[in-house]
Design an enzyme around this catalytic site. Structure first.
Site, mmCIF file in Angstrom:
data_model
loop_
_atom_site.group_PDB
_atom_site.id
_atom_site.type_symbol
_atom_site.label_atom_id
_atom_site.label_comp_id
_atom_site.label_asym_id
_atom_site.label_seq_id
_atom_site.Cartn_x
_atom_site.Cartn_y
_atom_site.Cartn_z
ATOM 1 N N ASP A 99 0.925 -1.231 0.087
ATOM 2 C CA ASP A 99 0.087 -0.145 0.019
ATOM 3 C C ASP A 99 0.799 1.256 0.016
ATOM 4 O O ASP A 99 0.305 2.367 0.574
ATOM 5 C CB ASP A 99 -1.006 0.021 1.137
ATOM 6 C CG ASP A 99 -0.200 -0.191 2.546
ATOM 7 O OD1 ASP A 99 1.160 0.064 2.458
ATOM 8 O OD2 ASP A 99 -0.880 -0.585 3.395
ATOM 9 N N GLU A 121 -0.779 -8.956 -1.573
ATOM 10 C CA GLU A 121 -1.312 -8.526 0.021
ATOM 11 C C GLU A 121 -2.705 -7.713 -0.237
ATOM 12 O O GLU A 121 -2.629 -6.306 0.140
ATOM 13 C CB GLU A 121 -0.326 -7.845 0.573
ATOM 14 C CG GLU A 121 -0.533 -7.642 2.185
ATOM 15 C CD GLU A 121 0.381 -6.650 3.056
ATOM 16 O OE1 GLU A 121 0.421 -5.433 3.100
ATOM 17 O OE2 GLU A 121 1.167 -7.379 3.723
ATOM 18 N N GLU A 135 -2.102 5.088 3.232
ATOM 19 C CA GLU A 135 -1.941 3.823 2.782
ATOM 20 C C GLU A 135 -3.266 3.059 2.348
ATOM 21 O O GLU A 135 -3.438 2.696 1.521
ATOM 22 C CB GLU A 135 -1.195 2.942 3.782
ATOM 23 C CG GLU A 135 0.544 3.175 3.742
ATOM 24 C CD GLU A 135 0.718 4.302 4.630
ATOM 25 O OE1 GLU A 135 -0.140 4.887 5.408
ATOM 26 O OE2 GLU A 135 1.964 4.594 4.820
ATOM 27 N N HIS A 208 6.915 4.681 12.687
ATOM 28 C CA HIS A 208 7.319 5.491 11.461
ATOM 29 C C HIS A 208 6.185 6.055 10.688
ATOM 30 O O HIS A 208 6.232 6.601 9.813
ATOM 31 C CB HIS A 208 8.168 4.750 10.416
ATOM 32 C CG HIS A 208 7.113 3.506 9.653
ATOM 33 N ND1 HIS A 208 6.838 2.511 10.328
ATOM 34 C CD2 HIS A 208 6.663 3.507 8.317
ATOM 35 C CE1 HIS A 208 6.026 1.742 9.396
ATOM 36 N NE2 HIS A 208 5.864 2.421 8.417
ATOM 37 N N ARG A 210 3.122 8.151 9.112
ATOM 38 C CA ARG A 210 2.854 9.520 8.978
ATOM 39 C C ARG A 210 1.803 10.129 10.077
ATOM 40 O O ARG A 210 1.851 11.043 10.343
ATOM 41 C CB ARG A 210 2.476 9.917 7.574
ATOM 42 C CG ARG A 210 3.573 9.777 6.671
ATOM 43 C CD ARG A 210 2.948 10.066 5.060
ATOM 44 N NE ARG A 210 4.087 10.849 4.198
ATOM 45 C CZ ARG A 210 5.053 10.367 3.718
ATOM 46 N NH1 ARG A 210 5.572 8.793 4.364
ATOM 47 N NH2 ARG A 210 5.920 10.844 2.914
ATOM 48 N N HIS A 241 13.777 4.670 12.244
ATOM 49 C CA HIS A 241 13.461 4.952 10.863
ATOM 50 C C HIS A 241 14.128 6.016 10.469
ATOM 51 O O HIS A 241 13.968 7.100 11.319
ATOM 52 C CB HIS A 241 11.790 4.961 10.760
ATOM 53 C CG HIS A 241 11.675 4.825 9.323
ATOM 54 N ND1 HIS A 241 11.846 5.842 8.286
ATOM 55 C CD2 HIS A 241 10.889 3.818 8.678
ATOM 56 C CE1 HIS A 241 11.243 5.338 7.132
ATOM 57 N NE2 HIS A 241 10.667 4.093 7.348
HETATM 58 C C1 UD1 Z 1 7.024 4.613 3.392
HETATM 59 C C2 UD1 Z 1 5.511 4.084 3.113
HETATM 60 C C3 UD1 Z 1 4.823 3.353 4.132
HETATM 61 C C4 UD1 Z 1 5.758 2.265 4.381
HETATM 62 C C5 UD1 Z 1 7.094 2.603 4.799
HETATM 63 C C6 UD1 Z 1 7.825 1.411 5.151
HETATM 64 C C7 UD1 Z 1 4.293 5.837 1.628
HETATM 65 C C8 UD1 Z 1 3.638 6.945 1.583
HETATM 66 N N1 UD1 Z 1 4.985 5.582 2.696
HETATM 67 O O1 UD1 Z 1 6.909 5.174 4.707
HETATM 68 O O2 UD1 Z 1 3.564 2.917 3.712
HETATM 69 O O3 UD1 Z 1 4.823 1.486 5.667
HETATM 70 O O4 UD1 Z 1 7.659 3.288 3.819
HETATM 71 O O5 UD1 Z 1 9.098 1.734 5.955
HETATM 72 O O6 UD1 Z 1 4.366 5.194 0.509
HETATM 73 N N2 UD1 Z 1 14.423 7.725 4.372
HETATM 74 C C9 UD1 Z 1 15.773 7.507 3.998
HETATM 75 N N3 UD1 Z 1 16.395 6.395 3.729
HETATM 76 C C10 UD1 Z 1 15.295 5.199 3.152
HETATM 77 C C11 UD1 Z 1 14.164 5.346 3.539
HETATM 78 C C12 UD1 Z 1 13.601 6.718 3.810
HETATM 79 O O7 UD1 Z 1 16.507 8.438 4.205
HETATM 80 O O8 UD1 Z 1 16.165 4.249 3.041
HETATM 81 C C13 UD1 Z 1 13.974 8.769 4.425
HETATM 82 C C14 UD1 Z 1 14.023 10.003 3.470
HETATM 83 O O9 UD1 Z 1 14.282 11.166 3.989
HETATM 84 C C15 UD1 Z 1 12.545 9.756 2.666
HETATM 85 C C16 UD1 Z 1 11.831 9.701 4.244
HETATM 86 O O10 UD1 Z 1 12.549 8.866 4.726
HETATM 87 O O11 UD1 Z 1 12.213 10.880 2.005
HETATM 88 C C17 UD1 Z 1 10.532 9.150 3.918
HETATM 89 O O12 UD1 Z 1 10.318 8.144 2.919
HETATM 90 P P1 UD1 Z 1 8.757 7.659 2.416
HETATM 91 O O13 UD1 Z 1 8.983 6.485 1.631
HETATM 92 O O14 UD1 Z 1 8.094 8.843 1.818
HETATM 93 O O15 UD1 Z 1 8.004 7.374 3.811
HETATM 94 P P2 UD1 Z 1 8.213 6.522 4.918
HETATM 95 O O16 UD1 Z 1 7.626 7.002 6.195
HETATM 96 O O17 UD1 Z 1 9.438 5.589 4.754
HETATM 97 N N1 UDP Z 2 12.280 -4.448 9.775
HETATM 98 C C1 UDP Z 2 13.647 -4.682 9.422
HETATM 99 N N2 UDP Z 2 14.474 -3.631 10.281
HETATM 100 C C2 UDP Z 2 14.170 -2.832 11.152
HETATM 101 C C3 UDP Z 2 12.657 -2.680 11.361
HETATM 102 C C4 UDP Z 2 11.929 -3.305 10.593
HETATM 103 O O1 UDP Z 2 14.059 -5.370 8.800
HETATM 104 O O2 UDP Z 2 14.954 -2.084 11.781
HETATM 105 C C5 UDP Z 2 11.462 -5.178 8.834
HETATM 106 C C6 UDP Z 2 10.242 -5.801 9.681
HETATM 107 O O3 UDP Z 2 10.739 -7.296 10.220
HETATM 108 C C7 UDP Z 2 9.120 -6.174 8.726
HETATM 109 C C8 UDP Z 2 9.347 -4.986 7.833
HETATM 110 O O4 UDP Z 2 10.593 -4.402 8.171
HETATM 111 O O5 UDP Z 2 8.992 -6.937 7.930
HETATM 112 C C9 UDP Z 2 8.402 -3.665 8.278
HETATM 113 O O6 UDP Z 2 8.573 -2.763 7.749
HETATM 114 P P1 UDP Z 2 8.147 -1.141 8.007
HETATM 115 O O7 UDP Z 2 7.681 -1.348 9.470
HETATM 116 O O8 UDP Z 2 9.144 -0.228 7.683
HETATM 117 O O9 UDP Z 2 6.750 -0.855 6.992
HETATM 118 P P2 UDP Z 2 5.340 -1.465 7.155
HETATM 119 O O10 UDP Z 2 5.310 -2.960 7.253
HETATM 120 O O11 UDP Z 2 4.727 -0.768 8.294
HETATM 121 O O12 UDP Z 2 4.741 -1.017 5.833
#
Ligand code: UD1
Ligand code: UDP
Length: 396
Positions: A99, A121, A135, A208, A210, A241
């Site tokens: 999502d 999923e 999401e 993490h 939003r 995160h």
């Molecule tokens: C995103 C997804 C969320 C998912 C999560 C998993 C959307 C809107 N959100 O949220 O559904 O649960 O990923 O973790 O699709 N960043 C880094 N390095 C990384 C990843 C992220 O620096 O490897 C930072 C960057 O500044 C980036 C910010 O995190 O812009 C947000 O990343 P984004 O993918 O937009 O949102 P998440 O909160 O990670």
């Molecule tokens: N996870 C990981 N390292 C971490 C935290 C989470 O590998 O430090 C894994 C966790 O086991 C799960 C997945 O990341 O499989 C979940 O990701 P996240 O919580 O970022 O996203 P969501 O599932 O909420 O979309």
């Protein structure tokens, strides 16, 4: 001789990497399939870690991530970049999981280009566009644009049927996260983390979402501090995160406490190990709500709603929200009352049996190349084991 069908698998963020890895692996074993992996890299470092673990090198990398990316900008850049790549690659099918913005954009571009889209999923719903944001909207959009709906549970299938999705396009497969979890949990050669100290109980924390940015995240941190102050035998491990709306707040509010260990996000194998070692898990993650029950760990969900009610109904996950008093009282109950803890630490897996990816590959074979025979042993329909909400007991 059948012409190979070109399957384009999309991955954007860490959880998509984890949950698509078994699907990519299963499709690569299929003689009729040519698999291309496209990483949008909506996440950069978090996705790279996971793909490396599962030995997946993307064929195409869009390198989309920007620091603190805004939703509209991310969506716009994804749509333009995916549109160009789908045109060039001309796949027979596109698959994506979950999502995220990556998934919503991929489903929309596949729709525009009339390419059948498979949603891994499928059918998770809270029926509340604010929780989780954005999401819930992403999965509704992807759901209505999909040709194949790979629903993890019978509940997810029912959600789709209620939205008028044709029954014949919905397949209950289990969640591929359990395939990934079993693969990683079985690998004894991985590096092990060392916390907690002897005699201490570990609370593992992740957050993490939003909708938790701002005061809810501050409240979660306050609750963690109180828990540590009130329970001398508790240590907290919190892989933070990298989102800039999360990291500075957590470090400001929880840094410097000798029993609160803040660290970088853990690679998947050490994170699975951390879940195994944890006494209790506090999280707003979706994937962790699915993995922890299979590992026998109680979860308190730091959100107002969950799209994963199966483990809640099973009594092994509880939704507590972000009110610090409630988080502290529910966590304290599990720390202080052995009976209450045992009731939630039962090791059940309502989300899968480890064969979801194989089922997805077989459904695609039947649909795309019906004249061929299965290449892999029959994994059976998941409807019988998962459609009836009977949780699976996993061998660990
Ligand atoms: C995103 C997804 C969320 C998912 C999560 C998993 C959307 C809107 N959100 O949220 O559904 O649960 O990923 O973790 O699709 N960043 C880094 N390095 C990384 C990843 C992220 O620096 O490897 C930072 C960057 O500044 C980036 C910010 O995190 O812009 C947000 O990343 P984004 O993918 O937009 O949102 P998440 O909160 O990670
Ligand atoms: N996870 C990981 N390292 C971490 C935290 C989470 O590998 O430090 C894994 C966790 O086991 C799960 C997945 O990341 O499989 C979940 O990701 P996240 O919580 O970022 O996203 P969501 O599932 O909420 O979309």
């Amino acid at each position: 001789m059948t012409t190979l069908k070109h399957i384009l698998c999309i991955v954007g963020t860490r959880p998509e990497g984890i949950k698509m890895a078994p699907v990519i692996q299963a499709l690569r074993r299929e003689p009729w399939a040519r698999v291309t992996v496209l990483a949008t890299a909506q996440h950069r470092d978090l996705l790279d870690q996971v793909l490396e673990l599962f030995d997946i090198t993307p064929d195409v990398d869009l390198d989309i991530m920007r620091a603190n990316q805004a939703l509209a900008d991310l969506t716009a850049r994804l749509i333009v970049a995916l549109d160009e790549k789908f045109r060039a690659l001309a796949p027979d099918a596109v698959l994506a999981q979950g999502d995220t913005t990556t998934v919503m954009a991929a489903s929309l571009v596949a729709f525009y280009q009339r390419i059948p889209f498979g949603h891994v999923e499928a059918g998770l719903r809270t029926h509340d566009f604010d929780n989780p944001f954005p999401e819930e909207m992403n999965r509704v959009v992807a759901g209505h644009l999909s040709h194949w709906h790979f629903a993890p549970t019978g509940r997810a299938r029912e959600n789709l049927l209620r939205e008028g999705i044709p029954d014949a396009s919905i397949h209950v497969t289990g969640n591929t996260v359990i395939d990934a979890l079993l693969q990683v949990a079985a690998d004894k050669g991985r590096p092990h983390m060392t916390k907690p100290e002897p005699g201490k109980r570990l609370i593992l924390v992740t957050a993490h979402r939003r909708e938790n940015f701002g005061q809810p995240l501050r409240d979660i941190c306050a609750a963690i501090r109180t828990l540590v102050e009130r329970h001398a035998d508790v240590e907290v491990l919190y892989p933070v995160h990298p989102n800039p709306n999360v990291r500075p707040v957590v470090h400001e509010l929880l840094g410097g406490n000798p029993r609160i260990h803040l660290c970088e996000p853990l690679d998947y194998a050490p994170f699975v190990e951390a879940q195994k070692r944890a006494y209790l898990i506090l999280t707003d993650s979706g994937g962790v709500q699915e993995e922890a029950p299979a590992l026998g760990k109680p979860v308190l969900v730091l959100r107002l709603e969950t799209e994963r009610p199966e483990a809640v109904e099973e009594g092994v996950v509880k939704v507590v929200g972000t009110d610090p008093a409630l988080i502290v009282s529910e966590a304290s109950r599990l720390l202080d009352d052995a009976g209450a803890y045992r009731a939630m630490a039962r090791g059940v897996s309502p989300y899968g049996d480890g064969l979801a990816a194989q089922r997805i590959a077989e459904i695609l074979r039947r649909s795309l190349v019906p004249d061929t025979v299965p290449a892999q042993a029959d994994s059976g329909s998941a409807d019988s084991v998962l459609g009836n909400r009977e949780p699976v007991k996993l061998q660990q």
